[in-house]
Design a protein around this motif. Structure first.
Motif, PDB file in Angstrom:
ATOM      1  N   TRP A   1      11.302   4.073   1.718  1.00 16.37           N
ATOM      2  CA  TRP A   1      10.478   3.604   2.393  1.00 16.37           C
ATOM      3  C   TRP A   1      10.483   2.975   1.896  1.00 16.37           C
ATOM      4  CZ3 TRP A   1       5.554   2.117   2.365  1.00 16.37           C
ATOM      5  CH2 TRP A   1       4.786   1.279   4.121  1.00 16.37           C
TER       6      TRP A   1
ATOM      7  N   ARG B   1      -1.679   5.006  -0.817  1.00 14.98           N
ATOM      8  CA  ARG B   1      -2.076   5.955   0.699  1.00 14.98           C
ATOM      9  C   ARG B   1      -1.018   7.083   1.175  1.00 14.98           C
ATOM     10  NH1 ARG B   1      -2.516   0.236   4.543  1.00 14.98           N
ATOM     11  NH2 ARG B   1      -4.621  -0.444   3.640  1.00 14.98           N
ATOM     12  N   ASP B   2      -1.553   8.099   0.780  1.00 14.38           N
ATOM     13  CA  ASP B   2      -0.935   8.960   0.630  1.00 14.38           C
ATOM     14  C   ASP B   2       0.353   9.058   1.921  1.00 14.38           C
ATOM     15  OD1 ASP B   2      -2.045  10.066  -1.331  1.00 14.38           O
ATOM     16  OD2 ASP B   2      -3.593  10.772   0.052  1.00 14.38           O
ATOM     17  N   ASP B   3      -0.218   8.860   3.658  1.00 19.89           N
ATOM     18  CA  ASP B   3       0.759   8.750   4.957  1.00 19.89           C
ATOM     19  C   ASP B   3       1.589   7.386   4.192  1.00 19.89           C
ATOM     20  OD1 ASP B   3      -0.763   6.064   4.525  1.00 19.89           O
ATOM     21  OD2 ASP B   3      -0.725   6.296   6.555  1.00 19.89           O
ATOM     22  N   ASN B   4       1.830   6.910   3.704  1.00 22.74           N
ATOM     23  CA  ASN B   4       2.947   5.927   3.327  1.00 22.74           C
ATOM     24  C   ASN B   4       3.802   6.378   1.587  1.00 22.74           C
ATOM     25  OD1 ASN B   4       2.856   3.819   5.010  1.00 22.74           O
ATOM     26  ND2 ASN B   4       1.652   2.481   3.266  1.00 22.74           N
ATOM     27  N   TYR B   5       3.038   6.929   1.104  1.00 25.16           N
ATOM     28  CA  TYR B   5       3.411   7.584   0.056  1.00 25.16           C
ATOM     29  C   TYR B   5       4.354   8.261   0.202  1.00 25.16           C
ATOM     30  CZ  TYR B   5       4.221   9.214  -4.852  1.00 25.16           C
ATOM     31  OH  TYR B   5       4.858   9.013  -6.340  1.00 25.16           O
ATOM     32  N   GLY B   6       3.622   9.230   1.503  1.00 26.69           N
ATOM     33  CA  GLY B   6       5.038  10.776   1.500  1.00 26.69           C
ATOM     34  C   GLY B   6       6.129  10.349   2.556  1.00 26.69           C
ATOM     35  N   LYS B   7       6.725   9.248   2.796  1.00 29.37           N
ATOM     36  CA  LYS B   7       7.363   8.370   3.369  1.00 29.37           C
ATOM     37  C   LYS B   7       8.713   8.480   1.890  1.00 29.37           C
ATOM     38  CE  LYS B   7       4.964   5.829   7.225  1.00 29.37           C
ATOM     39  NZ  LYS B   7       4.301   4.898   7.576  1.00 29.37           N
TER      40      LYS B   7
ATOM     41  N   HIS C   1       0.542  -1.198  -0.325  1.00 28.24           N
ATOM     42  CA  HIS C   1      -0.075  -0.070  -0.221  1.00 28.24           C
ATOM     43  C   HIS C   1       1.101   1.204  -0.190  1.00 28.24           C
ATOM     44  CE1 HIS C   1      -3.780  -1.989   0.460  1.00 28.24           C
ATOM     45  NE2 HIS C   1      -3.466  -2.777   0.916  1.00 28.24           N
TER      46      HIS C   1
END
Length: 256
Positions: free
Chosen positions: A30, A20-26, A16
């Motif tokens: 990551w 998922r923006d929170d993961n993509y933002g990493k 994901h």
């Protein structure tokens, strides 16, 4: 199934990253850390089913690697919708974690109770007898609406459409197509599968171990009114034809 091939390494679970923006933002580092170690000549794969239906994903994947190869597994839409309903109902029946404000938690609880209490027929049909297109298991089964976006970003030859119903009934021919698509020598064969009569589908074996898919796979579907199944198939027929035209392939799904 593909992990049976010695030239394939797979990421654990569903990553994901792109949806998922929170993961993509990493960031990509990551994502890279989520990948398994691999040797030169091996292919690394990951799966996250919601990539297909999330608007931002095709562009994000192309930004990472425009030459990536994509596998899309599709099932006959009515079967897929019933399967989705079964999974949602099971999750709702066992869900205990509620988040947010007391008001939001109350809403979540009501939705969960509604999902458990209502039949597939009640959720999929409106009182006037038309199909409830906004019901998520139906909306997600309108494959052409999502496929458009992918074909705007990736050439058709980078996407392999895998027939999910055939993959369940007879995995080897579909896996042979995938090996060919990925440029791998054919290594997965009938010796890698045995039929589990309790689950009703094939389990996997290699030289050292045997493995069946987890409990959530192969859940018994509720009996759905044949009249509703026929109505759904007629409804999906036009949408399926549009999908076939887009991908240049007829999957032969029943029309009524």
């Amino acid at each position: 199934m593909l992990f049976l091939h010695p030239q394939i390494q797979k990421a654990a679970g569903e990553v994901h990253f792109f949806d998922r923006d929170d993961n993509y933002g990493k960031g990509l580092e990551w994502y890279r850390r989520k990948m398994p170690y691999s040797f030169k000549g091996q292919i690394t794969i990951e799966k996250s089913p919601s990539y297909f239906v999330t608007p931002e994903v095709p562009e994000r994947i192309r930004a990472m690697n425009g030459s990536v190869k994509l596998l899309l597994i599709v099932r006959e839409p009515v079967t897929r919708a019933i399967s989705d309903y079964t999974q949602l109902r099971t999750h709702a029946a066992t869900a205990s974690t509620l988040t947010g404000t007391p008001q939001q938690q109350q809403q979540q609880q009501q939705q969960q109770q509604q999902q458990v209490a209502r039949t597939f027929e009640e959720l999929v049909m409106r009182p006037d007898g038309t199909i409830n297109e906004s019901y998520r298991p139906v909306a997600i089964s309108l494959y052409h609406t999502y496929m458009h976006r992918w074909l705007e970003v990736f050439p058709r030859e980078q996407i392999l459409i895998v027939n999910g119903d055939q993959l369940i009934e007879d995995p080897v021919p579909q896996l042979r197509r995938i090996e060919n698509f990925l440029g791998l020598e054919p290594r997965i064969g009938r010796h890698n599968f045995y039929f589990n009569h309790t689950k009703g589908f094939y389990c996997l074996r290699n030289d050292t171990s045997e493995k069946c898919l987890k409990e959530s796979k192969g859940r018994r579907h509720p009996r759905v009114s044949p009249m509703v199944v026929t109505k759904l198939r007629k409804f999906f027929n036009e949408h399926n034809q549009r999908f076939y035209e887009l991908v240049g392939e007829d999957l032969g799904w029943p029309e009524e």
